[in-house]
Design a protein around this motif. Structure first.
Motif, PDB file in Angstrom:
ATOM      1  N   SER A 350       0.996  -1.166  -0.084  1.00 31.74           N
ATOM      2  CA  SER A 350      -0.295   0.369  -0.077  1.00 31.74           C
ATOM      3  C   SER A 350       0.842   1.091  -0.038  1.00 31.74           C
ATOM      4  O   SER A 350       1.615   1.289   0.212  1.00 31.74           O
ATOM      5  CB  SER A 350      -1.467   0.026   1.270  1.00 31.74           C
ATOM      6  N   ALA A 351       0.672   2.394  -0.097  1.00 32.90           N
ATOM      7  CA  ALA A 351       1.329   3.676  -0.059  1.00 32.90           C
ATOM      8  C   ALA A 351      -0.107   4.749   0.217  1.00 32.90           C
ATOM      9  O   ALA A 351      -1.129   4.462  -0.622  1.00 32.90           O
ATOM     10  CB  ALA A 351       1.213   4.040  -1.663  1.00 32.90           C
ATOM     11  N   PHE A 352       0.739   5.928   0.882  1.00 30.89           N
ATOM     12  CA  PHE A 352       0.123   7.103   1.287  1.00 30.89           C
ATOM     13  C   PHE A 352       0.960   7.479   0.613  1.00 30.89           C
ATOM     14  O   PHE A 352       2.029   8.063   0.465  1.00 30.89           O
ATOM     15  CB  PHE A 352       0.690   7.099   2.857  1.00 30.89           C
ATOM     16  N   THR A 353      -0.285   8.287  -1.064  1.00 30.10           N
ATOM     17  CA  THR A 353      -0.196   9.513  -1.704  1.00 30.10           C
ATOM     18  C   THR A 353      -0.864  10.522  -1.423  1.00 30.10           C
ATOM     19  O   THR A 353      -1.400  10.691  -0.907  1.00 30.10           O
ATOM     20  CB  THR A 353      -0.862   8.687  -3.128  1.00 30.10           C
ATOM     21  N   PHE A 354       0.512  11.612  -1.781  1.00 33.20           N
ATOM     22  CA  PHE A 354       0.152  13.170  -1.291  1.00 33.20           C
ATOM     23  C   PHE A 354      -0.089  14.088  -2.549  1.00 33.20           C
ATOM     24  O   PHE A 354       1.132  13.883  -3.146  1.00 33.20           O
ATOM     25  CB  PHE A 354       1.060  13.464  -0.357  1.00 33.20           C
ATOM     26  N   GLN A 355      -1.043  14.859  -2.624  1.00 32.69           N
ATOM     27  CA  GLN A 355      -0.744  15.360  -3.793  1.00 32.69           C
ATOM     28  C   GLN A 355       0.362  17.000  -2.886  1.00 32.69           C
ATOM     29  O   GLN A 355      -0.194  17.256  -2.097  1.00 32.69           O
ATOM     30  CB  GLN A 355      -1.642  16.267  -4.186  1.00 32.69           C
ATOM     31  N   TYR A 356       1.102  17.254  -4.039  1.00 36.86           N
ATOM     32  CA  TYR A 356       2.039  18.583  -3.680  1.00 36.86           C
ATOM     33  C   TYR A 356       1.268  19.515  -2.989  1.00 36.86           C
ATOM     34  O   TYR A 356       0.664  20.253  -3.449  1.00 36.86           O
ATOM     35  CB  TYR A 356       3.700  18.637  -4.485  1.00 36.86           C
TER      36      TYR A 356
END
Length: 510
Positions: A350-356
């Protein structure tokens, strides 16, 4: 003459924003307040509201002042109510909080959380706001009283602060340079927690595997550090192995490591220490060397994938998770394709994804090449879709496996309808399982067979193979009747809610 009316103890509520370090600090704040005679408010309107803030997201201040604004009429109608603001945003905006919200009674920073009860009393007696911000750590947080939210799982802080200079991160300026606790203090805390019923700990630090650097050179380090690093192993590897010697400690985790400090001896310690769990959260942030350089991340794609390869060779069943920022200033489509390449190669569970988003006060906020929101959004959606596909495929590999699950409290929102309970597998995957015929409690261990896989959880709908009642379950049972708090398992993973908060120890910065 009638007797004076008895007044009960003052009540409190803590509202926590941000990373696991803040959650851990809030446990200390609760302990300090309860040590000073306060009691948790529960469903009643509290006498004291404490905001433990995070400064790493764009517009964090607007959200804080919005919440403070909602509280103003409540305070006006509640004589004696006090409001305190602490954490990273308080450290950053020390001079403006009381100006913008003059109804706030106390402002305190990340380095002096132990001052909160005194500041509240001083504000009450003097009838004016108290602002106290220290520039360096006054007392190591783990030496303060605590009210742990979970009787069976606990955070153990091994360091505070960070020596890195990532261009998107403001944490080092708010938490300070890295300071490490002595190994003996850490292990004594772990042993005390285990004696109290805890059987899972998470070692916590902004850059957890840099542990040891805060002592300076080995020649000047405490003798216990020199002993722990005998033979050339790092202090963090030595600490992991020492945790393996603590009787009754069943699960050890840590968050968040930095790839630049991830050494082969740490991988060996993970593989060779039975109670260190086969899970690793290691932030990637970007797969493109050019972006990593602009971020001041001192590793490159080849180095990162090399660590993943070594971990999988030593720990074949390891579940590896990560953090990724999409749309960093200057990121090209080719750069983004490199991130997708690493995701395909690494096969994160899994991944924690963030928009800058711009963090005021960071170098990246003023860089050229800020990317339009619509492009960031489109890239983000492509990344999430790819990771969802991989997460599901990786979870399907768990079908038919037998797992020992640590029963959790408060995880799994549909369990009431299905009579399922929930818990965490050794690799930290979330498992919903059929409730056994015999009673089980949070903290107990249940052995189940995986029958279904979804992208973000597993299901075990066959009867449990065994139930193991534990001292941790006893500890949970003994605490019933106390108000429930937040759970300490890792949050659910996938497409974040709008304006997501970081979900590992300042995870978007590690």
């Amino acid at each position: 003459m009638s007797a004076p009316m008895e007044i009960g103890p003052r009540t409190y509520e803590i509202r926590t924003y941000g990373c696991q370090m803040n959650v851990h600090d809030s446990e200390r704040l609760s302990g300090l307040l309860e040590d000073a005679g306060y009691v948790r408010a529960g469903d009643a309107e509290p006498d004291v509201v404490v905001f433990n803030t995070c400064a790493v997201r764009e517009n964090a201040d607007n959200r804080l002042y919005g919440n403070l604004g909602h509280l103003r009429p409540v305070k006006d109608g509640h004589p004696g109510m006090q409001i305190a603001v602490g954490g990273c945003l308080a450290q950053k905006d020390r001079d403006t909080i009381v100006k913008r919200a003059p109804w706030v009674d106390v402002v305190f920073g990340t380095h002096n959380i132990g001052s909160l009860p005194v500041l509240l009393e001083r504000a009450r007696v003097q009838e004016e706001a108290q602002v106290e911000i220290e520039e360096s750590l006054v007392t190591f947080p783990s030496t303060l009283p605590t009210r742990r939210e979970s009787p069976y799982a606990a955070w153990v802080s091994i360091s505070v602060g960070c020596n890195n200079t990532c261009t998107f991160c403001i944490v080092p300026s708010l938490r300070g340079k890295e300071r490490d606790r002595r190994p003996g203090e850490i292990l004594a805390e772990v042993e005390a927690l285990v004696a109290d019923g805890v059987h899972e700990i998470t070692l916590l630090g902004q850059n957890v595997n840099a542990y040891g650097s805060g002592f300076g050179s080995l020649a000047t380090a405490p003798e216990e550090v020199r002993e722990m690093t005998a033979g050339g192993q790092s202090a963090f590897a030595g600490l992991l192995r020492a945790c393996g010697d603590i009787e009754g400690l069943e699960r050890v985790r840590f968050t968040s490591p930095h790839p630049k400090d991830f050494t082969d001896d740490v991988i060996a310690a993970m593989a060779e220490t039975p109670n260190v769990m086969p899970s690793l959260h290691m932030p990637l942030q970007s797969g493109a060397d050019a972006v990593l350089k602009a971020m001041r991340r001192s590793y490159r794609q080849e180095r990162y994938l090399g660590i993943i390869e070594k971990v999988r060779a030593a720990i074949p069943d390891a579940a590896i998770t990560t953090d990724i920022i999409v749309g960093f200033p200057g990121e090209t489509e080719d750069d983004f394709q490199q991130t997708l390449h690493v995701v395909r190669e690494a096969r994160f569970s899994s991944a924690f994804t963030f928009q800058y988003s711009k963090r005021p006060g960071t170098p990246a906020a003023t860089m050229d090449g800020q990317i339009p929101k619509e492009i960031v959004q489109e890239r983000y959606e492509r990344l999430v879709a790819l990771q969802e596909e991989i997460s599901w495929a990786e979870n399907k590999k768990q079908l038919g496996r037998t797992l020992e699950v640590l029963v959790a409290e408060g995880e799994g929102r549909k369990d009431g309808a299905t009579r399922r309970l929930s818990g965490r597998a050794p690799d930290n995957r979330l498992v919903h399982f059929q409730a056994p015929d015999e009673p089980v409690r949070p903290g107990d261990m249940v052995t189940v067979e995986v029958t279904y896989a979804a992208p973000h959880h597993l299901v075990a709908d066959k009867p449990a193979r065994s139930v193991r009642r534990t001292r941790a379950g006893d500890a949970w049972e003994a605490r019933q009747g106390r108000p429930k708090g937040v759970t300490l398992g890792m949050p659910s993973i996938g497409r974040p809610a709008p304006a997501p908060q970081p979900t590992s120890a300042c995870s978007a910065h590690s």
